[in-house]
Design an enzyme around this catalytic site. Structure first.
Site, mmCIF file in Angstrom:
data_model
loop_
_atom_site.group_PDB
_atom_site.id
_atom_site.type_symbol
_atom_site.label_atom_id
_atom_site.label_comp_id
_atom_site.label_asym_id
_atom_site.label_seq_id
_atom_site.Cartn_x
_atom_site.Cartn_y
_atom_site.Cartn_z
ATOM 1 N N SER A 127 0.804 -1.137 -0.066
ATOM 2 C CA SER A 127 -0.055 -0.093 0.099
ATOM 3 C C SER A 127 0.704 1.450 0.020
ATOM 4 O O SER A 127 1.660 1.276 0.849
ATOM 5 C CB SER A 127 -0.832 0.029 1.190
ATOM 6 O OG SER A 127 -1.493 1.334 1.463
ATOM 7 N N GLU A 129 0.251 3.411 1.854
ATOM 8 C CA GLU A 129 0.457 4.077 3.139
ATOM 9 C C GLU A 129 1.494 3.931 3.890
ATOM 10 O O GLU A 129 1.912 4.492 4.915
ATOM 11 C CB GLU A 129 -0.819 3.730 3.870
ATOM 12 C CG GLU A 129 -2.321 4.211 3.715
ATOM 13 C CD GLU A 129 -2.645 5.453 4.026
ATOM 14 O OE1 GLU A 129 -1.991 5.897 5.211
ATOM 15 O OE2 GLU A 129 -3.405 6.304 3.568
ATOM 16 N N TYR A 151 -1.864 0.654 10.567
ATOM 17 C CA TYR A 151 -2.209 -0.002 9.132
ATOM 18 C C TYR A 151 -0.866 0.088 8.208
ATOM 19 O O TYR A 151 -0.648 -1.224 7.655
ATOM 20 C CB TYR A 151 -3.293 0.599 8.436
ATOM 21 C CG TYR A 151 -3.598 -0.022 6.985
ATOM 22 C CD1 TYR A 151 -4.024 -1.209 6.695
ATOM 23 C CD2 TYR A 151 -3.218 1.058 5.855
ATOM 24 C CE1 TYR A 151 -4.343 -1.484 5.377
ATOM 25 C CE2 TYR A 151 -3.249 0.242 4.494
ATOM 26 C CZ TYR A 151 -3.881 -0.728 4.419
ATOM 27 O OH TYR A 151 -4.077 -1.104 3.121
#
Length: 328
Positions: A127, A129, A151
């Site tokens: 990801s 992120e 996360y």
């Protein structure tokens, strides 16, 4: 007929990927968590030819059973606790599923493959992120990872564990570092779907306003249906590698609101959007924009759906859905 096993089948990526693989003639299998999974009916309705196996990323034995029964040539690990805001409230669950779940899936694949480590090709859903507090703009495969949420930290663990299994055991294991990708199938808790649904409801007179957090955060948004094709292309390569998948464009939440409201004929939304500190992240990721030059060159992949087309697609879907729900 090649065989594929997907985790995270109930999410938007899992649904689009299963449709893509089915269209290519794959025998598609999927792991679904829990006998009373609320999305089971959706999967069975949209994907009647997909064979479902009960399992859980936190339970290695269930993953090994699924591998034995599905006998896959390709495994796509899309399963995760993927709502970033939730990860601060439930950091351990997020870490167990999104982080350690990758280790369990890799180990299940390795044990199933036995003496032929490249027998099964493995895709890991990494990801954007992971970049978090970005150290370079735009971000590519070599950019330092600096996650800003539980996360993101869990995704970094899974990403590096995939690299470790590739280098340690010779597995054909690739990671797709996917930037934000959306669709009408996106969950309503995510900001793009929250906006598209609220705009549809405001247009139909079903609600008066929408409450948001940070309107200045910027993201690189693409269409999930485009991105699953990149996943498949990675596993068709002779060598396993990691790839950034993105549009290379960045848009703010304000621009998202502009596009969504404009689609229903509302130019000035200032009185329709409220802000609440409760929706602010403890540590914000301010600017994500990906450099997908490697994917363009090696995979021949490029996004097809523009930001404006994506927003229009989502708002149109929610207009139709909300009309039906409201009996209009």
């Amino acid at each position: 007929m090649p065989s594929a096993l997907i985790t995270g089948i109930t999410g938007q990526d899992g649904l689009y990927l299963a449709e893509l693989l089915t269209s290519k003639g794959y025998d598609v299998h999927a792991i679904i968590r829990g006998q009373n999974n609320p999305k089971l009916e959706l999967v069975q309705r949209l994907l009647p030819d997909v064979r479902l196996h009960t399992g859980d990323l936190t339970d290695l034995s269930s993953l090994m059973r699924a591998m034995r029964d599905a006998k896959p040539d390709e495994v796509y690990n899309l399963g995760a606790v993927s709502f970033v805001a939730y990860s601060w409230e439930n950091a351990q669950v997020t870490s167990d599923v999104t982080g350690l779940g990758v280790l369990n899936m890799l180990e299940a694949v390795r044990l199933y493959a036995g003496d032929d480590p490249s027998k099964v090709r493995y895709y890991q859903a990494s990801s954007s992120e992971m970049f978090g507090k970005v150290q370079a703009v735009p971000q590519n495969e070599s950019t330092l990872l600096w996650p800003r949420s539980p996360y993101g930290v869990a995704k970094v663990y899974g990403h590096y564990m995939t690299i470790n299994y590739r280098e340690s055991y010779g597995m054909h294991a690739s990671s797709g570092i996917l930037f934000n990708h959306e669709s009408p199938r996106r969950g309503p808790e995510f900001v793009t779907r929250k906006v598209s649904r609220a705009v549809a409801r405001i247009k139909l007179g079903l609600q008066e306003s929408i409450t948001m957090g940070n309107l200045d955060a910027k993201r690189d948004w693409g269409f999930a249906g485009d991105y699953v094709e990149a996943m498949w292309l990675m596993l068709q390569q002779d060598e396993a590698e990691d790839y950034v998948i993105s549009t290379g464009e960045t848009h703010s939440i304000r621009e998202l609101l502009d596009a969504a409201f404009a689609h229903v004929g509302i130019e000035d939304w200032s009185d329709l959007v409220l802000q609440d500190p409760r929706f602010m992240r403890p540590a914000e990721v301010d600017l994500l924009i990906g450099d997908s030059a490697k994917a363009h060159e090696k995979l021949g992949w490029k996004p097809k759906v523009s930001f404006e087309e994506l927003v229009a697609m989502m708002v149109e879907n929610d207009l139709t859905e909300q009309k039906v729900l409201a009996g209009l």
